[in-house]
Design an enzyme around this catalytic site. Sequence first.
Site: not given
Length: 467
Positions: A323-324
């Site tokens: 996700h990041g």
Amino acid sequence: MLFSSIIFLFYFLPIVLGVYFAIPKRCLRARNMVLLIASLFFYSWGEPVYLFLMVYSIFFNYFMAIQIYNEQHRGGSGKCNLVFTLIVNLFILGFFKYYGFVMDTINGVFGLHIKYTALSLPIGISFYTFQAMSYILDVYKRTVRPQPNPLKFGLYLSLFPQLIAGPIVKYRDVAEQLQYRETTKEKFGQGAIRFMFGLGKKVMLANYFGSLNTAITSLPDSKSAVITAWIGAIAYTLQIYFDFSGYSDMAIGLGKMFGFDFLENFNYPYISKSVTDFWRRWHMSLSGWFREYVYIPLGGNRVTVPRHILNLMIVWGLTGLWHGAAWNFVFWGLYYGVLLVIEKYLIGKYIAKAPAWVQHVYAMVIVIIGWVFFSSATLGKAWDTIGMMFGIGAPAFINTHTLYLLRTNILLLIGGSLMSSPKPMEKFRKLEARFPVLGLICIFSILILSTACLIYSSYNPFLYFRF
């Protein structure tokens, strides 16, 4: 280019639809070519240079799948080619997405000041890389045969409806649709309705709750309060759901308009009664991808308890990292990994016996806290916000600014919570069945109001654009 933009709604999409349907149904090859050209144009809109990266990914994975298949056909295993292909895909994803994160971590851990140039993230790279890897793995496992036509494979990997935000589409789910698919008036209408509902969720709901969350998180600590922090966290909880599920609705709707059937990506996750239930409903294509290609190959739950716990922590650590590129995302993933282990081995049976409302409150409190880790700029900022939510460092429990926020936003917060449940859609379907004209009026009202919001408001972020 975003779906929720004037240029997409009134220029790009009408032109692509017009050209696509001007071609007879029997000429599917020509229709596929139109979609491929449109998809590559769509992809190159923001960062034209990354078009070369997309084209490279298409041809590299196309040829390597054939190489793996041919090697197995000759009696080999194809494992070396598989490993090489996965390494190249992961290297590309890692270089563009995690280069800055790695450099910042090295500088922070060793007290260095190594300078580097931050790279802009190619749109949708996490999504199309995972699609490419699922295709390669399925060819290796002989679940599917390699696609002999590079243009059809290119369309699978770059198809613009699901390119930038998913759902993550496995090749086996659309292989037949690349060869043959139905485009009927009924299916087009269903897709258009689904698209406009998604547009309304994104533009009218997600953007509103996003602006509310931004206003609250930008407050100085001296003006905040416990209830204010909770309002901000709830606003973000609603924003990310309407933002991402709205885009998934638009993607699924666009797919139907062009004859494709994509699998669902959300199933009303905010009605969940446990953390396990939440992750069966949220971003289902990603959860399914990790389950099939990481969790099960690691042994799944058919192992000893310590190994099962390790498998879960690996999967959820990778989920957070997907996700990041920041430690708060990694922590967010591990946060859910720990909670799922606790539910599985300690408290799951007690939660199942609790009243339904207790189960729901339990799940939503955990989810709201989780989104604080997800949304914060740093892990330290996340802990500060969570501390504020529970009275640590908060100057007050409630203040005049909190009362103003409640007075001006409480009805919309309640309305947003209701809209995240299946009830409104059930009511609409009954209305549409009994009074089709009223249903059409509702749909076109959403389109008109969404267009007005896009014209008169400059606030239109897309949270999952960076993934």
